[in-house]
Design an enzyme around this catalytic site. Sequence first.
Site, PDB file in Angstrom:
ATOM      1  N   GLY A 171       0.823  -1.204   0.000  1.00 21.19           N
ATOM      2  CA  GLY A 171       0.000   0.000   0.000  1.00 21.19           C
ATOM      3  C   GLY A 171       0.855   1.250   0.000  1.00 21.19           C
ATOM      4  O   GLY A 171       1.984   1.265  -0.487  1.00 21.19           O
ATOM      5  N   GLY A 172       0.284   2.299   0.593  1.00 21.27           N
ATOM      6  CA  GLY A 172       0.978   3.579   0.623  1.00 21.27           C
ATOM      7  C   GLY A 172       2.311   3.510   1.328  1.00 21.27           C
ATOM      8  O   GLY A 172       3.180   4.361   1.116  1.00 21.27           O
ATOM      9  N   GLY A 406      21.578  13.276 -30.991  1.00 20.73           N
ATOM     10  CA  GLY A 406      21.092  13.813 -29.718  1.00 20.73           C
ATOM     11  C   GLY A 406      21.713  13.101 -28.539  1.00 20.73           C
ATOM     12  O   GLY A 406      21.940  13.701 -27.475  1.00 20.73           O
ATOM     13  N   ALA A 407      22.007  11.824 -28.743  1.00 24.81           N
ATOM     14  CA  ALA A 407      22.586  11.062 -27.637  1.00 24.81           C
ATOM     15  C   ALA A 407      23.985  11.587 -27.304  1.00 24.81           C
ATOM     16  O   ALA A 407      24.395  11.613 -26.142  1.00 24.81           O
ATOM     17  CB  ALA A 407      22.622   9.582 -27.988  1.00 24.81           C
TER      18      ALA A 407
HETATM   19  C1  HXC Z   1      -3.136  -4.609  12.205  1.00 25.61           C
HETATM   20  C2  HXC Z   1      -2.074  -6.423  11.360  1.00 25.61           C
HETATM   21  C3  HXC Z   1      -2.062  -5.859  10.083  1.00 25.61           C
HETATM   22  C4  HXC Z   1      -2.625  -4.575   9.927  1.00 25.61           C
HETATM   23  C5  HXC Z   1      -1.060  -7.739   9.975  1.00 25.61           C
HETATM   24  N1  HXC Z   1      -1.456  -7.598  11.235  1.00 25.61           N
HETATM   25  N2  HXC Z   1      -1.421  -6.702   9.255  1.00 25.61           N
HETATM   26  N3  HXC Z   1      -2.608  -5.805  12.412  1.00 25.61           N
HETATM   27  N4  HXC Z   1      -3.161  -3.983  11.025  1.00 25.61           N
HETATM   28  N5  HXC Z   1      -2.587  -3.933   8.774  1.00 25.61           N
HETATM   29  C6  HXC Z   1      -1.229  -8.508  12.345  1.00 25.61           C
HETATM   30  C7  HXC Z   1      -1.929  -9.827  12.171  1.00 25.61           C
HETATM   31  O1  HXC Z   1      -3.250  -9.734  12.643  1.00 25.61           O
HETATM   32  C8  HXC Z   1      -1.077 -10.724  13.049  1.00 25.61           C
HETATM   33  O2  HXC Z   1      -1.421 -10.482  14.394  1.00 25.61           O
HETATM   34  C9  HXC Z   1       0.317 -10.168  12.848  1.00 25.61           C
HETATM   35  O3  HXC Z   1       0.142  -8.851  12.366  1.00 25.61           O
HETATM   36  C10 HXC Z   1       1.117 -10.955  11.843  1.00 25.61           C
HETATM   37  O4  HXC Z   1       0.335 -11.093  10.683  1.00 25.61           O
HETATM   38  P1  HXC Z   1       0.112 -12.520   9.969  1.00 25.61           P
HETATM   39  O5  HXC Z   1      -0.987 -12.313   8.974  1.00 25.61           O
HETATM   40  O6  HXC Z   1      -0.034 -13.580  10.972  1.00 25.61           O
HETATM   41  O7  HXC Z   1       1.510 -12.712   9.251  1.00 25.61           O
HETATM   42  P2  HXC Z   1       1.818 -13.244   7.797  1.00 25.61           P
HETATM   43  O8  HXC Z   1       1.061 -14.504   7.539  1.00 25.61           O
HETATM   44  O9  HXC Z   1       3.296 -13.299   7.697  1.00 25.61           O
HETATM   45  O10 HXC Z   1       1.235 -12.136   6.812  1.00 25.61           O
HETATM   46  C11 HXC Z   1       1.729 -10.837   6.875  1.00 25.61           C
HETATM   47  C12 HXC Z   1       0.914  -9.909   5.951  1.00 25.61           C
HETATM   48  C13 HXC Z   1      -0.602 -10.051   6.281  1.00 25.61           C
HETATM   49  C14 HXC Z   1       1.194 -10.302   4.498  1.00 25.61           C
HETATM   50  C15 HXC Z   1       1.444  -8.496   6.173  1.00 25.61           C
HETATM   51  O11 HXC Z   1      -0.787  -9.940   7.679  1.00 25.61           O
HETATM   52  C16 HXC Z   1      -1.419  -9.023   5.604  1.00 25.61           C
HETATM   53  O12 HXC Z   1      -1.737  -9.123   4.401  1.00 25.61           O
HETATM   54  N6  HXC Z   1      -1.797  -7.989   6.361  1.00 25.61           N
HETATM   55  C17 HXC Z   1      -2.631  -6.919   5.830  1.00 25.61           C
HETATM   56  C18 HXC Z   1      -1.765  -5.993   5.047  1.00 25.61           C
HETATM   57  C19 HXC Z   1      -2.536  -4.798   4.615  1.00 25.61           C
HETATM   58  O13 HXC Z   1      -3.492  -4.893   3.839  1.00 25.61           O
HETATM   59  N7  HXC Z   1      -2.140  -3.652   5.194  1.00 25.61           N
HETATM   60  C20 HXC Z   1      -2.780  -2.397   4.886  1.00 25.61           C
HETATM   61  C21 HXC Z   1      -2.074  -1.882   3.602  1.00 25.61           C
HETATM   62  S1  HXC Z   1      -2.667  -0.371   3.160  1.00 25.61           S
HETATM   63  P3  HXC Z   1      -1.335 -11.619  15.501  1.00 25.61           P
HETATM   64  O14 HXC Z   1      -1.876 -10.964  16.707  1.00 25.61           O
HETATM   65  O15 HXC Z   1      -2.116 -12.774  15.010  1.00 25.61           O
HETATM   66  O16 HXC Z   1       0.124 -11.938  15.618  1.00 25.61           O
HETATM   67  C22 HXC Z   1      -1.712   0.670   3.980  1.00 25.61           C
HETATM   68  C23 HXC Z   1      -2.070   2.062   3.763  1.00 25.61           C
HETATM   69  C24 HXC Z   1      -0.867   2.904   4.006  1.00 25.61           C
HETATM   70  O17 HXC Z   1      -0.850   0.324   4.662  1.00 25.61           O
HETATM   71  C25 HXC Z   1      -1.122   4.267   3.446  1.00 25.61           C
HETATM   72  C26 HXC Z   1       0.050   5.152   3.670  1.00 25.61           C
HETATM   73  C27 HXC Z   1      -0.107   6.487   3.009  1.00 25.61           C
END
Ligand code: HXC
Length: 510
Positions: A171-172, A406-407
């Site tokens: 994401g961001g 040009g290059a």
């Molecule tokens: C809160 C989160 C989280 C999130 C993961 N966790 N992502 N908690 N917010 N965004 C937590 C899980 O619940 C889990 O907690 C622990 O982190 C580890 O995650 P797992 O899924 O068990 O690990 P893994 O299988 O290795 O997968 C990792 C992952 C997956 C690929 C990152 O968790 C995932 O897809 N998360 C969502 C990612 C996402 O969509 N993020 C938002 C992106 S948008 P526990 O308690 O079970 O250990 C964004 C906007 C930013 O970030 C904008 C900026 C301008």
Amino acid sequence: MEKEDLYSRFVERNKNAELGGGVSKIEKQHESGKMTARERIDTLLDKGTFVELDKLMVHRCSNFGMDKNKIPGDGVVSGYGKIDGRLVFVYAYDFTVYGGTLSATNSKKIVKVQELALKNGAPVIALNDSGGARIQEGVESLTGYASIFYQNTIASGVIPQISAILGPCAGGACYSPALTDFIFMVKEKSHMFVTGPDVVKTVTHEDVSKEELGGAYTHSSKSGVTHFLSNSEEEVLMGIRELLSFLPSNNMEDAPATISTDDIHREEESLNTVVPADPNIPYDIKDIIEPVVDDHYFFEVMPHFAKNAVIGFARLGGKSVGIVANQPAYLAGVLDIDASDKISRFIRFCDCFNIPLITFEDVPGFLPGCTQEHNGIIRHGAKIVYAYAEATVPKITLITRKAYGGAYIVMASKQTGSDVNLAYPNAEIAVMGAEGAVNILYRKADEETKKQAIEDYKENFANPYQAAELGYIDEIILPKQTRFKLIQALDMAHNKMQTNPPKKHGNMPL
Ligand code: HXC
């Protein structure tokens, strides 16, 4: 409470903080083939130099019952330390704490380190391994990113900023690394994408794995987002240490000089035969770069992207230099959109940080075709001129063979502000190649006349002498003399003083 109890309470809290998300989460991190945030920092920095800040800071969120689980340090390990004895600032997302997600607290910790790095003129290194915005904190998390991006932008060109992607970066969140100077990724372990495979499938119906969409190989060879592709985390961390050895700590300093044991007068006979007599036969420009630089050592940047251009760092007489080159061994060294982007961003980096530029030129021209034109080769190619022209560091150009059209102009020609322009005796500096020129000038002539005209053109134009007679080439040199001639030119320009007119900033064609 007794003093001893106070001390032991502190020791206990400190120890607890160092466990991050706890033993089982650390085991899980190891099982997935990744180091913890603290292990990464210990590997990166000189032994025993890490000073951790905000080790006991906790998140302030009470949504979803979060107030019952406050882990000291939250999801970031941050502070400062040394690399090769020089100060650096570092922050590492701790995946064992809520998946290294960004909370308001984490963003405050990161911004603190970014501000300290800027104030104290030292590089900042970000070790990314995070699930992105912490969902439970909503917009607080998003604004945390905004503060980090703001600091990235303000620090750009003042201190080197380096990012390593050692896990997910989605994401961001990708935009912080993208705003920094160099990105390192690990094969199969790190992924960067603005939208993941599931969203891609829903929106565009494309079936793509996360590795193919945003893995290390994809970003180092196709998108050009990442600069270094590594086989392991250790390799990434050692790569960062090495990269920093070529860079100053900030834009007010010069890069650290080394004492070179490589003789500056060293002549390389082999260079006399690297460029083939037939101008249509390719050769590897690195066969010229490597023998010329100190200890034959060239630290290449972006080796897998736009291979028709070569960029990287080396040392000449102990001084750090940025090398820009065309690569005749790939697409004949032609300039296209990707090569233009690769070259111009690198030139600007070197100029920001007072690193002289050495250009090795062998370029037949810009790549023709609808794809290039329609995707904007005009504005992308213009970046190269812009970057060279505004760069005030010493600029030395060596034409090893072709410099056409040009290059020729854009690749640090004399009139774009190059300080020293050298050429080999076999250089060809002209508007275009002999065949192309004769086909235009003698369109209606018979074959025999054309053949003669081609010979005449080669004799009169496909050489460095017209340019030398006009002063656009300062010196024609023998290939074997290259090392010494470049070092002489660098020495001459060592105290170069040049400033461009004051302005808020230019309007580079992007
Ligand atoms: C809160 C989160 C989280 C999130 C993961 N966790 N992502 N908690 N917010 N965004 C937590 C899980 O619940 C889990 O907690 C622990 O982190 C580890 O995650 P797992 O899924 O068990 O690990 P893994 O299988 O290795 O997968 C990792 C992952 C997956 C690929 C990152 O968790 C995932 O897809 N998360 C969502 C990612 C996402 O969509 N993020 C938002 C992106 S948008 P526990 O308690 O079970 O250990 C964004 C906007 C930013 O970030 C904008 C900026 C301008």
